[in-house]
Design a protein around this motif. Sequence first.
Motif, PDB file in Angstrom:
ATOM      1  N   UNK A   2       0.984  -1.251   0.042  1.00  0.00           N
ATOM      2  CA  UNK A   2       0.077  -0.008  -0.123  1.00  0.00           C
ATOM      3  C   UNK A   2       0.744   1.226   0.107  1.00  0.00           C
ATOM      4  N   UNK A   3       1.958   1.109   0.826  1.00  0.00           N
ATOM      5  CA  UNK A   3       2.752   2.374   0.742  1.00  0.00           C
ATOM      6  C   UNK A   3       3.469   2.679  -0.659  1.00  0.00           C
ATOM      7  N   UNK A   4       3.545   1.745  -1.354  1.00  0.00           N
ATOM      8  CA  UNK A   4       4.059   1.807  -2.779  1.00  0.00           C
ATOM      9  C   UNK A   4       3.116   2.398  -3.911  1.00  0.00           C
ATOM     10  N   UNK A   5       1.579   1.938  -3.512  1.00  0.00           N
ATOM     11  CA  UNK A   5       0.605   2.271  -4.475  1.00  0.00           C
ATOM     12  C   UNK A   5      -0.340   3.128  -4.307  1.00  0.00           C
ATOM     13  N   UNK A   6      -0.342   3.625  -3.035  1.00  0.00           N
ATOM     14  CA  UNK A   6      -1.458   4.405  -2.686  1.00  0.00           C
ATOM     15  C   UNK A   6      -1.707   5.609  -3.319  1.00  0.00           C
ATOM     16  N   UNK A   7      -0.834   6.198  -4.130  1.00  0.00           N
ATOM     17  CA  UNK A   7      -0.956   7.334  -5.039  1.00  0.00           C
ATOM     18  C   UNK A   7      -1.540   6.818  -6.571  1.00  0.00           C
ATOM     19  N   UNK A   8      -1.605   5.550  -6.680  1.00  0.00           N
ATOM     20  CA  UNK A   8      -1.845   5.284  -8.167  1.00  0.00           C
ATOM     21  C   UNK A   8      -3.440   5.360  -8.344  1.00  0.00           C
ATOM     22  N   UNK A   9      -3.938   5.689  -9.315  1.00  0.00           N
ATOM     23  CA  UNK A   9      -5.194   5.714  -9.595  1.00  0.00           C
ATOM     24  C   UNK A   9      -5.995   4.421  -9.568  1.00  0.00           C
ATOM     25  N   UNK A  13      -9.165   2.820  -7.145  1.00  0.00           N
ATOM     26  CA  UNK A  13     -10.342   2.420  -7.771  1.00  0.00           C
ATOM     27  C   UNK A  13     -10.345   0.981  -7.325  1.00  0.00           C
ATOM     28  N   UNK A  14      -9.358   0.129  -7.184  1.00  0.00           N
ATOM     29  CA  UNK A  14      -9.285  -1.388  -6.662  1.00  0.00           C
ATOM     30  C   UNK A  14      -9.985  -1.020  -5.308  1.00  0.00           C
ATOM     31  N   UNK A  15      -9.671  -0.271  -4.517  1.00  0.00           N
ATOM     32  CA  UNK A  15     -10.182  -0.352  -3.076  1.00  0.00           C
ATOM     33  C   UNK A  15     -11.726  -0.138  -2.741  1.00  0.00           C
ATOM     34  N   UNK A  16     -12.294   0.353  -3.836  1.00  0.00           N
ATOM     35  CA  UNK A  16     -13.797   0.214  -3.708  1.00  0.00           C
ATOM     36  C   UNK A  16     -14.282  -1.027  -4.070  1.00  0.00           C
ATOM     37  N   UNK A  17     -13.702  -2.101  -4.646  1.00  0.00           N
ATOM     38  CA  UNK A  17     -14.127  -3.369  -4.686  1.00  0.00           C
ATOM     39  C   UNK A  17     -13.689  -4.352  -3.940  1.00  0.00           C
ATOM     40  N   UNK A  18     -12.258  -4.187  -3.619  1.00  0.00           N
ATOM     41  CA  UNK A  18     -11.686  -5.101  -2.931  1.00  0.00           C
ATOM     42  C   UNK A  18     -10.803  -4.619  -1.680  1.00  0.00           C
ATOM     43  N   UNK A  19     -10.815  -3.415  -1.264  1.00  0.00           N
ATOM     44  CA  UNK A  19     -10.472  -3.036  -0.311  1.00  0.00           C
ATOM     45  C   UNK A  19     -11.298  -3.225   1.140  1.00  0.00           C
ATOM     46  N   UNK A  20     -10.993  -2.583   2.207  1.00  0.00           N
ATOM     47  CA  UNK A  20     -11.799  -2.683   3.528  1.00  0.00           C
ATOM     48  C   UNK A  20     -13.177  -2.377   3.498  1.00  0.00           C
TER      49      UNK A  20
END
Length: 391
Positions: A2-9, A13-20
Amino acid sequence: LVERLWREDWFFGHQFLNGANPTLIRRCTEIPPNMAVTEETVRASLEGGASLSQEMERGNMFVADYRLLDGLTANTVNRKQNYLTAPLVLLHLNSTNQLLPVAIQLKQAPGETNPVFVPQDLEADWLTAKTFVRSADFADHELRSHFLRTHVMSELFAMATLRNFPTVHPLYKLLGPHFRFTLEIDTLARQLLLSDGGSLKEYTAVGGAATLEFLRRASASLTYRDLCLPDDITGRGLDSIPGYYYRDDGLRLWDIIHRYVGGVVSYYYRSNNDVTRDSELQSWINEIVVFGRLGDEKKGFPKSFTSVPELTYFVTMVIFNASAQHTAVNNAQLDYFGWMPNAPVGLQRPPPACRGRCSERSLLDSFPDVNSTVHGLATVYLLSKKPADFV
């Protein structure tokens, strides 16, 4: 990761489907009337010259609406005013099945001081807008999808079970194991998270008076369909979106639980008359509806049971939300919220009132202080921790 990817669009979007917090997004068939988005706003973000209306007709547009946060009085943390927004997020499913944000409006009411941010804005503007969304998502997740829908509702079901079923009743035996720690953990949550001195009350933007008002709104809007995964997925228009693993895994587990519950229920209730004649069962559902304030017809909760399938479906919902659903929204908290910039517990600067004014410095100044961050991290660590007797 997450530290590496949190800025990526795409990760946003992925977190709306498969995040917390995978329970908020829904298919967008028309732009919300209070979202100032036009064809021109998103033209540069859509592929191949497609129009916004065409992509909505194709089922490729989605929206996340945090309206329950609108107008809440944000908390003061460590004598610093925090800020809450109620964003509207428009997302597009592209040809490679990536769900990408194409427009963010940080407040519900459109206006000159409430701009719509797009990926083509300055990098600092766009990242700031996404960060305010992630902070709102933290608040919505902790109070609505986690605490209310799994903890509070399970407590309601557990209390009704203990008060209405004798220990020899088959439904007591069926439901009992799923409520093993419910009352204990909810009591601890009130003492250690929500009460004076608690982490959520003292160190998050949605703490204090905002918590109770948000829970009131979320409770008022909760429906039976929201708690029944197959109906919830269909109601949000997400039956066919690819890569929605929360849906795919969840429906498999729902089916397994439903088949098991059906076998138990049909063994003890051989006919619909057996269901209607069980006074303890009817008292159980009545107490759930009355004390849960679920009697509004629009909510869709049954006020009595009249058939074996109806009872089976309801008991499946109870078990699913106490087990699989709670796991889905609880266990990933440390993974996604442990990196503070991806889920700030609060933000110390107001949302930008115009485009072109944000910078890396202003974003850093917005982040919660070290004290709040440490308390937030400790909270999600403890909540995500597996129980000592986990098998």
